[in-house]
Design a protein around this motif. Structure first.
Motif, PDB file in Angstrom:
ATOM      1  N   TYR A 188       5.665 -16.007   1.646  1.00  0.00           N
ATOM      2  CA  TYR A 188       4.652 -16.552   2.557  1.00  0.00           C
ATOM      3  C   TYR A 188       3.950 -17.758   1.948  1.00  0.00           C
ATOM      4  N   ALA A 189       3.486 -18.653   2.813  1.00  0.00           N
ATOM      5  CA  ALA A 189       2.579 -19.735   2.416  1.00  0.00           C
ATOM      6  C   ALA A 189       1.403 -19.675   3.387  1.00  0.00           C
ATOM      7  N   LEU A 190       0.255 -19.267   2.881  1.00  0.00           N
ATOM      8  CA  LEU A 190      -0.937 -19.193   3.733  1.00  0.00           C
ATOM      9  C   LEU A 190      -1.720 -20.480   3.514  1.00  0.00           C
ATOM     10  N   LEU A 198      -2.415 -10.763   8.744  1.00  0.00           N
ATOM     11  CA  LEU A 198      -2.230  -9.944   7.548  1.00  0.00           C
ATOM     12  C   LEU A 198      -1.543  -8.608   7.853  1.00  0.00           C
ATOM     13  N   ASP A 199      -1.745  -8.086   9.079  1.00  0.00           N
ATOM     14  CA  ASP A 199      -1.069  -6.825   9.434  1.00  0.00           C
ATOM     15  C   ASP A 199       0.450  -7.031   9.448  1.00  0.00           C
ATOM     16  N   ALA A 200       0.853  -8.161  10.047  1.00  0.00           N
ATOM     17  CA  ALA A 200       2.300  -8.450  10.117  1.00  0.00           C
ATOM     18  C   ALA A 200       2.851  -8.671   8.707  1.00  0.00           C
ATOM     19  N   ILE A 201       2.064  -9.332   7.860  1.00  0.00           N
ATOM     20  CA  ILE A 201       2.501  -9.572   6.473  1.00  0.00           C
ATOM     21  C   ILE A 201       2.690  -8.230   5.764  1.00  0.00           C
ATOM     22  N   CYS A 202       1.728  -7.330   5.938  1.00  0.00           N
ATOM     23  CA  CYS A 202       1.804  -6.025   5.271  1.00  0.00           C
ATOM     24  C   CYS A 202       3.036  -5.236   5.747  1.00  0.00           C
ATOM     25  N   LYS A 235      -3.941  -4.008  -0.506  1.00  0.00           N
ATOM     26  CA  LYS A 235      -4.082  -2.670  -1.132  1.00  0.00           C
ATOM     27  C   LYS A 235      -4.707  -1.692  -0.137  1.00  0.00           C
ATOM     28  N   ASP A 236      -5.771  -2.156   0.540  1.00  0.00           N
ATOM     29  CA  ASP A 236      -6.457  -1.285   1.506  1.00  0.00           C
ATOM     30  C   ASP A 236      -5.531  -0.875   2.641  1.00  0.00           C
ATOM     31  N   ARG A 237      -4.715  -1.800   3.123  1.00  0.00           N
ATOM     32  CA  ARG A 237      -3.889  -1.514   4.302  1.00  0.00           C
ATOM     33  C   ARG A 237      -2.652  -0.691   3.979  1.00  0.00           C
ATOM     34  N   ILE A 238      -1.949  -1.049   2.876  1.00  0.00           N
ATOM     35  CA  ILE A 238      -0.669  -0.343   2.641  1.00  0.00           C
ATOM     36  C   ILE A 238      -0.572   0.268   1.238  1.00  0.00           C
ATOM     37  N   GLY A 239      -1.666   0.156   0.481  1.00  0.00           N
ATOM     38  CA  GLY A 239      -1.721   0.822  -0.824  1.00  0.00           C
ATOM     39  C   GLY A 239      -0.937   0.123  -1.931  1.00  0.00           C
TER      40      GLY A 239
END
Ligand code: F6P
Length: 320
Positions: A188-190, A198-202, A235-239
């Protein structure tokens, strides 16, 4: 024209020393005396300059930073400071000025031009956000610095099945993050110019690791978010235990690349030639391999150089 001055201003970058050297050597070849101004426009206000010789610029070409030193000079934003700088140039019998720096420095350059000092500006900033030039001085070296760091990082990331978020410079411009993502094979390049989900990235990160990929690299320009913050959210979303690397000022230093050395030589020599031709109030640029001139007023008026749509498409096609 008998005497010209050269200064470096704003954030330093690799290639500035090589550009100063080129200005000095081109000046001497044309029987001009060249004065080096210390600490950018602050040195003009303090009347801090000294005559440079080939010896003064000897063995400087390959060194990063700027031996004349640089500064961001707030006094140059106000009329009294600009007036004093122009008076000091006149008192030092300077017939022409070469300013090496970014857009803020070019505003100072334009102020000097308007006060009767012939000026030519050289675009130098790692951000590559200056319009009317395909590349600014220092960009290529900064990219090489980033690539070197990320290549090393990938070794350790893949040894631990890790995701890394790497923060590049670029307060308002994602060029470094985007190009380094392409050059390093990052996922990714943000960048500040585009939004991201960020959900799609996770989701994609999880899928990648399920597929057996052993590392993921997310490049983020400082203007698009803080690496630590993005890592915490992952970390919060997918650990995922995500690590970060903030490249910061590391990107700005180091020996200039061959591209920046050549560009510095071309910019420096052309700056002197432009002044000698009686042409001034211009910014030099690189356009399709050729050195071109743009009116400083136009360059400043155009604002920041937009991100190249072709680069965005290239990145998208590569899956970034
Ligand atoms: O403009 C060049 C730049 O390197 C930006 O990318 C960065 O945000 C800024 O300078 C940092 O400036 P300073 O050296 O003043 O912290």
């Amino acid at each position: 024209m008998k005497r010209i001055a050269v200064l470096t201003s704003g954030g330093d970058c690799s290639g500035m020393n090589a550009a100063i050297r080129a200005v000095v050597r081109a000046g001497l070849s044309n029987n001009l005396e060249v004065v080096g101004i210390q600490k950018g426009f602050q040195g003009l206000i303090d009347r801090h300059g000294e005559v440079l010789t080939t010896k003064s610029v000897s063995s400087k070409l390959q060194v990063g930073g700027t031996f004349l030193q640089s500064a961001r000079c707030l006094k140059m934003l106000q009329e009294p400071g600009q007036q004093l700088a122009a008076e000091n140039l006149q008192a030092m019998a300077i017939d022409g000025l070469v300013v090496i720096g970014g857009d803020g420095s070019h505003r100072g350059a334009l102020a000097m031009q308007r006060l009767g000092i012939p000026v030519v500006a050289i675009p130098a900033s790692i951000d590559n956000d200056i319009p009317f030039t395909d590349m600014s001085l220092g960009v290529d070296t900064a990219l090489n610095n980033i690539i070197h760091a990320v290549d090393n990082l990938k070794d350790t990331a893949s040894s631990h099945d890790r995701t890394f978020v790497v923060e590049t410079m670029g307060r308002n411009c994602g060029y470094l993050a985007l190009v380094s993502a392409i050059a390093c094979g990052a996922e990714y390049a943000l960048i500040p110019e585009s939004s991201y989900d960020l959900d799609a990235i996770c989701e994609n990160l999880q899928r990648r690791f399920k597929e057996g990929r052993d590392n993921s690299i997310i490049m983020v320009a400082e203007g698009a978010g803080k690496a630590q913050n993005i890592a915490d959210q992952i970390k919060d979303r997918i650990g995922f235990e995500t690590r970060i690397m903030v490249l910061g000022h590391y990107q700005r230093g180091g020996s200039p690349s061959s591209f920046d050395r050549l560009l510095a030589a071309r910019f420096g020599v052309n700056a002197v030639a432009t002044l000698l031709q009686g042409n001034s109030g211009k910014m030099l640029g690189l356009s399709c391999g050729a050195i071109v001139l743009t009116n400083l007023e136009e360059a400043i008026g155009a604002g920041r150089r937009p991100i190249d749509e072709n680069l965005l498409r290239l990145a998208a096609t590569l899956g970034i």
